[in-house]
Design an enzyme around this catalytic site. Structure first.
Site, short mmCIF file in Angstrom:
data_model
loop_
_atom_site.label_atom_id
_atom_site.label_comp_id
_atom_site.label_asym_id
_atom_site.label_seq_id
_atom_site.Cartn_x
_atom_site.Cartn_y
_atom_site.Cartn_z
CB SER A 4 -0.95 -0.01 1.20
OG SER A 4 -0.23 -0.20 2.41
CG HIS A 36 -3.54 -0.54 -2.38
ND1 HIS A 36 -3.99 0.75 -2.33
CD2 HIS A 36 -3.32 -0.92 -1.10
CE1 HIS A 36 -4.04 1.15 -1.06
NE2 HIS A 36 -3.64 0.15 -0.31
CE LYS A 76 -7.38 1.13 0.68
NZ LYS A 76 -6.77 0.18 1.59
C1 LIG Z 1 -6.69 0.08 2.94
C2 LIG Z 1 -6.20 -1.27 3.23
C3 LIG Z 1 -6.90 -2.12 4.08
C4 LIG Z 1 -8.07 -1.65 4.88
O1 LIG Z 1 -9.20 -1.51 4.12
P1 LIG Z 1 -10.36 -0.57 4.64
O2 LIG Z 1 -11.56 -1.02 3.90
O3 LIG Z 1 -9.95 0.82 4.33
O4 LIG Z 1 -10.47 -0.81 6.12
C5 LIG Z 1 -6.46 -3.42 4.22
N1 LIG Z 1 -5.36 -3.85 3.59
C6 LIG Z 1 -4.65 -3.05 2.79
C7 LIG Z 1 -3.44 -3.59 2.10
C8 LIG Z 1 -5.03 -1.74 2.60
O5 LIG Z 1 -4.31 -0.92 1.84
#
Ligand SMILES: *Cc1c(COP(=O)(O)O)cnc(C)c1O
Length: 386
Positions: free
Chosen positions: A171, A199, A231
């Protein structure tokens, strides 16, 4: 925290300049171009998502009213789970309210005291927290190093259950885990492999299948896939997908699933529409990749040294919190929103500007960012990637 430049400040978004995008927010009276959101495909404010949400609001109301296993599980949630299972090529998918909860819940449901969880050093906090909560032993391996992962597994003697967990696309760095190697190491030790492709899904691969599609890995090689809907899909929520019995165990045991209210049905409806758009509109991924290439090419022309990342995440490591914050402030004064990322999100000494590209960015916006970055970096001591 303030003395160490680690106190964080929120900035309040008052609205957006364009009717169908969140890429140009109004913040503190100024219009900025957002180069640090995760809305990679530019779907968060798509009229079709808003329409789907409004229809579901009229039908189901604002809240689900209870947890999934009580009375909160609606036809919208159920259909979304089936569509996610189909999209990821797995038997079953289970919806969680957030990715954080999906990781914490899945890991703590599957392993316990006496088991071993092996994780990449740079994994997302929620994967690490899941292992800590589970009571299993947690061993962290060198970033992107499948051989070290195997070594950590090799040290397991007394442990019963074995689990390797990794981000698909990291991330904060944008690089991709060595998934083929990890899959074969996991198989050799009969360990489960969990890939959190928060991502990658939607954004990567011709079909949007993410890091696993790029690596050509199926459900046999990667039995547990975590994805998020907040995302590239521009909504909210997350899921774990895999074989039915595994997903059933998670449903029965994950405390972050059992003891929390189900997502608003309207959010599930918007996510269904988003999934359809992300699948059908391959041009969004092509445009995203063009934007990444444009950014990298212009940055190279201006002498800005980037990492090898080919994904939408393009970090510039500054290596110091105060300098990273100052660089972020200067960029914002020039009209570009690029947050400074500091510990505990990244290790001390690797404080950075985490630049992200989106389908929603125009050529002029990308070129303008590179010009401002070149000026800011010229005045900011920073690290050059090796
Ligand atoms: C953003 C993210 C999460 C968390 O997801 P949310 O729905 O925002 O809680 C989990 N794992 C990774 C790798 C992330 O980048």
């Amino acid at each position: 925290m303030e003395q160490q430049q680690l106190r964080r400040m929120r900035r309040t978004v008052a609205g957006y300049a364009k009717a169908d995008s969140i890429a140009q927010p109004q913040v503190d009276g100024a219009m900025l171009v957002n180069f640090c959101s995760n809305d990679y495909l530019g779907l968060a404010r798509h009229p079709k998502l808003i329409e789907a949400m409004q229809e579901a609001l009229a039908r189901y109301g604002a809240g689900s009213g209870a947890a999934h296993l009580v009375t909160g599980h609606t036809a919208e949630h159920h259909a979304l789970e089936e569509e996610l299972a189909e999209f990821t090529g797995r038997e079953s998918a289970l919806l969680f309210s957030t990715g954080y909860m999906a990781n914490v819940g899945a890991i703590s449901a599957l392993v316990e005291r006496g088991d071993l969880v092996v994780q990449d050093r740079l994994n997302h906090a929620s994967l690490l927290d899941g292992a800590l909560l589970s009571g299993a032993r947690l061993a962290r391996y060198a970033h992107g190093d499948a051989e070290d992962a195997a070594r950590k597994l090799g040290e397991a003697t007394a442990e019963r259950g074995l689990l390797i967990a990794t981000d698909g696309v990291f991330s904060m760095d944008g690089d991709i885990a060595p998934l083929r190697e990890l899959a074969s190491r996991a198989r050799a030790r009969e360990a489960w492999l969990l890939v959190d492709d928060a991502h990658g899904l939607g954004a990567l691969g011709a079909r949007g299948g993410g890091a696993l599609e790029l690596a050509g890995l199926d459900a046999d090689a990667v039995p547990l896939l975590v994805g998020t809907l907040g995302k590239a899909f521009g909504c909210f929520g997350a899921f774990v997908a895999g074989e039915r019995p595994l997903i059933e165990v998670i449903m029965q045991r994950a405390r972050s699933y059992l003891f929390t209210t189900a997502l608003p049905p309207a959010v599930a409806a918007a996510a269904r529409r988003s999934l359809r758009l992300a699948r059908e509109e391959g041009w969004r991924r092509i445009r995203l990749q063009e934007n990444v290439l444009r950014f990298r090419a212009h940055a190279a022309e201006r002498g800005i040294a980037l990492t090898a990342s080919r994904t939408a995440i393009q970090p510039l490591v500054i290596g110091d919190a105060a300098r990273a914050v100052a660089a972020s402030d200067k960029l914002r004064a020039a009209g570009y929103w690029v947050a400074a990322i500091r510990p505990p999100t990244v290790p001390p000494g690797s404080e950075r500007l985490r630049i992200t590209l989106s389908t929603a960015h125009g050529d002029d916006e990308i070129d303008g960012l590179v010009e401002s970055l070149a000026a800011v970096l010229a005045a900011t001591p920073h690290q050059r990637p090796t």
